[in-house]
Design a protein around this motif. Structure first.
Motif, PDB file in Angstrom:
ATOM      1  N   ARG A  55       7.791   5.097  -6.731  1.00  0.00           N
ATOM      2  CA  ARG A  55       7.526   6.550  -6.628  1.00  0.00           C
ATOM      3  C   ARG A  55       8.275   7.143  -5.479  1.00  0.00           C
ATOM      4  NH1 ARG A  55       1.460   8.112  -5.653  1.00  0.00           N
ATOM      5  NH2 ARG A  55       1.661   7.024  -3.957  1.00  0.00           N
ATOM      6  N   GLU A  56       9.148   8.209  -5.842  1.00  0.00           N
ATOM      7  CA  GLU A  56      10.053   8.812  -4.854  1.00  0.00           C
ATOM      8  C   GLU A  56       9.228   9.771  -3.853  1.00  0.00           C
ATOM      9  OE1 GLU A  56      13.417  11.041  -6.336  1.00  0.00           O
ATOM     10  OE2 GLU A  56      13.917   9.733  -7.878  1.00  0.00           O
ATOM     11  N   GLY A  57       9.710   9.729  -2.628  1.00  0.00           N
ATOM     12  CA  GLY A  57       8.988  10.544  -1.517  1.00  0.00           C
ATOM     13  C   GLY A  57       7.820   9.880  -0.978  1.00  0.00           C
ATOM     14  N   ILE A  91       0.954  -1.175   0.178  1.00  0.00           N
ATOM     15  CA  ILE A  91      -0.009  -0.039  -0.177  1.00  0.00           C
ATOM     16  C   ILE A  91       0.905   1.260   0.015  1.00  0.00           C
ATOM     17  CG2 ILE A  91      -1.673   1.389   1.274  1.00  0.00           C
ATOM     18  CD1 ILE A  91      -2.453  -1.320   2.500  1.00  0.00           C
ATOM     19  N   SER A  92       0.555   2.197  -1.028  1.00  0.00           N
ATOM     20  CA  SER A  92       1.337   3.495  -0.918  1.00  0.00           C
ATOM     21  C   SER A  92       0.304   4.598  -0.953  1.00  0.00           C
ATOM     22  CB  SER A  92       2.252   3.429  -2.238  1.00  0.00           C
ATOM     23  OG  SER A  92       2.834   4.824  -2.391  1.00  0.00           O
ATOM     24  N   GLY A  93       0.703   5.477  -0.486  1.00  0.00           N
ATOM     25  CA  GLY A  93      -0.289   6.754  -0.603  1.00  0.00           C
ATOM     26  C   GLY A  93      -0.459   7.484   0.709  1.00  0.00           C
ATOM     27  N   ILE A  94      -1.489   8.487   0.766  1.00  0.00           N
ATOM     28  CA  ILE A  94      -1.410   9.524   2.008  1.00  0.00           C
ATOM     29  C   ILE A  94      -1.906   8.566   3.338  1.00  0.00           C
ATOM     30  CG2 ILE A  94      -3.809   9.993   1.414  1.00  0.00           C
ATOM     31  CD1 ILE A  94      -3.071  12.912   2.193  1.00  0.00           C
ATOM     32  N   ILE A 118       8.583   0.411   4.237  1.00  0.00           N
ATOM     33  CA  ILE A 118       9.691   0.954   3.474  1.00  0.00           C
ATOM     34  C   ILE A 118       9.550   2.015   2.146  1.00  0.00           C
ATOM     35  CG2 ILE A 118      10.322  -1.697   3.732  1.00  0.00           C
ATOM     36  CD1 ILE A 118       9.567  -2.172   0.879  1.00  0.00           C
ATOM     37  N   ALA A 119      10.721   2.198   1.807  1.00  0.00           N
ATOM     38  CA  ALA A 119      10.459   3.246   0.578  1.00  0.00           C
ATOM     39  C   ALA A 119       9.652   2.826  -0.498  1.00  0.00           C
ATOM     40  CB  ALA A 119      12.004   3.764   0.390  1.00  0.00           C
TER      41      ALA A 119
END
Length: 484
Positions: A257-259, A231-234, A252-253
Motif C-alpha cells: 500500500r502506498e503512503g 504490521i501496517s496501519g495507523i 519500512i515502506a
C-alpha cells in the motif's frame, strides 16, 4: 500544595497568556516515548503518536463494550505499555479506575482481595503472571471479573482452559502487539473456543490495522505457511529515538500500500483457515545448540502438554563450557512428577536434539517488572537437576574406570552404574569423547553407534567384557546377538 511554590506562582501569575493556545494537529504529534528491550536486551525508545494510541483506545472501548459501570484495575508498571490503556481508557469511558499498590501485581492474595473489594471487572495479565495467579486464585472471590485480557507473551492452551474453567463468568481475551505499534494489533475472544482442540491463536487485526505474513522476499505467504509478521496501519510508531539505522531496518515502506509504512516484528506466524493468526514464536527465539536450530517455544509447549505442569520455560545454559538446553517448570499444587518421565515423554514428541538435558522444578519463576519471565534471572543448574537413578556403586575394575571417565567428561562428582549418559546431560559431542577414551583403554571394543544403544556404565561394561568374563553382571537379552 507546597506553599513556597504556590507563592512563587502567584508572583508571576499575571505574566502567563490568557488566550487559549492553538492546538494544531494533535493527532500526528507524539504521545509518548516508551522503552522496550525487545529480543535484543538493549533498551530502545519507541516513539508512538496520538493517532495510533487513540485508535487503540477507541477500538478497545468498542471491542469490550466498555461503559461507565466498568471497574479497571491498573496494576501494570508504567514502564510497560499495557499500563497506557489501563490508565487512560477509563477516562475515555467514564469508568472507575483502581490503582494497585506498588508490586501488587505479583501478590496473588492482594490481587484477589482488591478485585473482590473493589468489584473489578476488567483486568490484564501477562500469561506468566496469570499462571501464578491461577495456582491460588479463588473463582468466587473474583466473580466480579467480566473480562480477563492477556498479552505480552504466548498464552498456553492448558492455561487458557484452566482460566476459563476457574472464572466461568469472565470472558478471556488474547491480544498481540509490540510496543512499536501502540500496544496491541490483533485480538480474539477465547470464551467460546475449544482451546484444547483448536489451540490459542492471536486472533484477527483490530480496526485500521493490516497484518501481512511474508517470506524473506517480502512476498505474501499462503494460508498455513509460516513467515514473518508485518504490521501496517495507523498504529505503527514513528520509529526509535536516536536510532536511525535500526529505525530504517525495522520500519519500512509498506510493500502493498502506498503512503503507509510497516513494522517488521521478527515474529513467526501463519494464517489459519478461519482468518485468524497462529503465533509461532520469535525468529530470534531460535537458539543453536550443537549445530541444531531449536525453537524454544515449541519445546515449552511440549513440556506444558505433559500433565501436572503449570508453566515451563526452556532456555540454553553453559555447562562445562558447552551450551545445553535446560527446562525450568512449575508443578500444579499437590503434584509430583519424575523428571525421567518428562524426558521420556518429550522423546516421543520432539527430535532428540530438542529434548532438554536438565530439568529444574521451581516454586516461582523470576519475573521482570513488567510481569514477563526474566530468563536472565533463572537459577544456575547443578547435580540435583540431573535425572539420576538410585545410586549403585561400581562393582568391578571396568565399571570403576568408566565411572571416572564419565565424571570427568560430564563434570559430575558421583555417577552410578545404572545412570543414563543422556539423562545426566550428556551430549552427542561428549559421547564422541567417551568413545575415544574407551578406545584408548579397550581398543576395538566399541564404536560410537554402540554407545547410543548401551548408555549406562553397567551396560557398557558388559559390552566391553563380553569375551573376557570379567563381569558377573546379569547379561541383557540384547547381548545374545554377540554370542558366537
Amino acid at each position: 500544595i507546597n506553599e513556597a511554590e504556590f507563592a512563587k506562582f502567584k508572583s508571576v501569575q499575571n505574566s502567563y497568556p490568557t488566550t487559549t493556545p492553538e492546538r494544531g494537529d494533535l493527532l500526528n504529534q507524539l504521545a509518548y516515548c516508551i522503552y522496550t528491550s525487545g529480543s535484543t536486551g538493549n533498551p530502545k525508545g519507541v516513539l508512538n503518536h496520538h493517532a495510533g494510541l487513540y485508535n487503540r483506545l477507541v477500538w478497545m472501548k468498542e471491542y469490550l463494550k466498555v461503559d461507565e459501570k466498568e471497574v479497571f484495575l491498573q496494576k501494570t508498571p508504567y514502564t510497560f505499555d499495557v499500563s497506557v490503556w489501563e490508565l487512560i481508557l477509563p477516562f475515555l469511558t467514564g469508568s472507575s479506575l483502581v490503582i494497585a499498590k506498588p508490586e501488587g501485581h505479583k501478590d496473588v492474595v492482594y490481587l484477589q482481595d482488591i478485585i473482590s473489594k473493589k468489584q473489578v471487572s476488567i483486568v490484564h495479565f501477562v500469561p506468566s503472571m496469570l499462571g501464578v495467579f491461577l495456582l491460588d486464585a479463588d473463582g468466587e472471590k473474583c466473580k466480579s471479573l467480566a473480562h480477563i485480557v492477556c498479552s505480552g507473551e504466548e498464552l498456553p492452551a492448558l492455561m487458557a482452559q484452566e482460566c476459563k474453567e476457574k472464572f466461568a463468568n469472565a470472558q478471556l481475551h488474547n491480544l498481540y502487539g509490540p510496543t512499536e505499534a501502540a500496544i496491541d494489533v490483533t485480538a480474539i475472544n477465547l470464551s467460546e473456543i475449544d482451546v484444547l482442540k483448536e489451540g490459542v491463536s492471536i486472533g484477527k487485526p483490530i480496526a485500521n490495522t493490516s497484518i501481512y505474513i511474508v517470506n524473506h522476499s517480502l512476498e505474501l505467504q499462503p494460508f498455513g505457511v509460516p513467515g514473518e509478521l508485518l504490521i501496517s496501519g495507523i498504529q505503527v510508531a514513528r520509529g526509535y529515538l536516536n536510532l536511525p539505522e535500526l529505525t530504517q531496518d525495522r520500519f519500512i515502506a509498506d510493500p502493498f500500500r502506498e503512503g503507509y509504512q510497516v513494522y517488521r516484528t521478527g515474529d513467526i506466524a501463519q494464517w489459519k483457515s478461519d482468518g485468524s493468526i497462529h503465533y509461532m514464536g520469535r525468529i530470534d527465539n531460535q537458539v543453536k545448540i550443537r549445530g541444531n536450530r531449536i525453537e524454544l517455544g515449541e519445546v515449552e509447549n511440549a513440556i506444558m502438554a505433559y500433565g501436572g505442569i503449570q508453566q515451563a520455560v526452556a532456555t540454553p545454559k553453559e555447562v562445562n563450557g558447552e551450551k545445553v538446553l535446560v527446562a525450568y517448570y512449575l508443578l500444579e499444587r499437590g503434584t509430583e512428577i519424575d523428571k525421567a518421565a518428562i524426558r521420556t515423554y518429550l522423546q516421543g514428541k520432539l527430535p532428540e536434539y530438542m529434548v532438554p538435558g536438565f530439568y529444574v522444578v521451581l516454586e516461582n519463576l523470576p519475573m521482570t517488572s513488567s510481569g514477563k519471565v526474566d530468563r536472565k534471572a533463572l537459577p544456575g543448574i547443578g547435580g540435583d537437576d540431573l535425572i539420576r537413578r538410585e545410586y549403585k556403586a561400581p562393582g568391578n575394575p571396568t565399571e570403576e574406570k568408566l565411572a571416572t571417565i564419565w565424571q570427568d567428561i560430564l563434570g559430575i562428582e558421583q555417577v552410578g552404574i545404572t545412570d543414563n549418559f543422556f539423562e545426566l546431560g550428556g551430549t552427542s559431542f561428549q559421547l564422541i569423547k567417551l568413545q575415544k577414551m574407551i578406545e584408548l583403554l579397550w581398543p576395538d571394543k566399541m564404536v560410537i553407534s554402540d554407545l547410543f544403544e548401551f548408555n549406562s556404565i553397567k551396560d557398557i561394561a558388559v559390552f566391553i567384557n563380553r569375551d573376557s568374563g570379567e563381569t558377573d553382571l546379569e547379561e541383557k537379552d540384547e547381548m545374545k546377538f554377540f554370542e558366537i
